[in-house]
Design a protein around this motif. Structure first.
Motif: not given
Length: 151
Positions: A62-77, A37-45
């Motif tokens: 970019k849109t797909l990357g943001i959707v993936i980031l949101v799904l990753g955040c939902l998994q953490v939550i 997740f941290v690596l992926g977040l770094s990649g998005v940034i």
């Protein structure tokens, strides 16, 4: 690429297949997923910064990357709100967690292939990434068959 499309599937495989042998493996998937997740977040940034600096349009990627980031955040939550195994809603939580996780891994792989295409990296990168995915799939298939044969 490494975070979302390689380490996330490895973390999911650790959670699914290794928990039957040793509980410590099951909990180690949280560490792998957190690192992914941290690596992926770094990649998005980095992607957002590069888009601005290079002045290019990569809206779909970019849109797909943001959707993936949101799904990753939902998994953490979701991990924070995981019900006990004895809970009646645990079955639904499992469906949600597995479904979102599988969607995240699939979309990450699609976005990596699309990013390779956008970057003009060539067929070597596509082939290398495809080989990595096939290796992960074959390992998962072997482990899944092992579970089925035990039952």
């Amino acid at each position: 690429m490494l975070g979302w499309a390689i380490l996330m599937p490895i973390g999911a495989m650790v959670a699914r297949y290794m928990r039957q042998w040793d509980p410590i493996w099951f909990y180690s998937h949280i560490a792998v997923q957190s690192f992914a997740f941290v690596l992926g977040l770094s990649g998005v940034i980095c992607g957002l910064v590069l888009e601005n600096r290079l002045n290019v349009s990569v809206d779909k990627h970019k849109t797909l990357g943001i959707v993936i980031l949101v799904l990753g955040c939902l998994q953490v939550i979701a991990l924070l709100g995981r019900p006990d195994k004895a809970s009646k809603v645990r079955k639904y939580w499992n469906w949600y967690h597995f479904g979102v996780g599988r969607a995240l891994i699939f979309l990450a792989a699609v976005n990596v292939f699309y990013g390779i295409h956008l970057g003009g990296a060539g067929s070597g990168w596509n082939a290398g990434f495809a080989v990595a995915l096939v290796v992960l799939f074959v390992i998962a298939l072997i482990l899944e068959l092992r579970i089925c044969l035990r039952k």
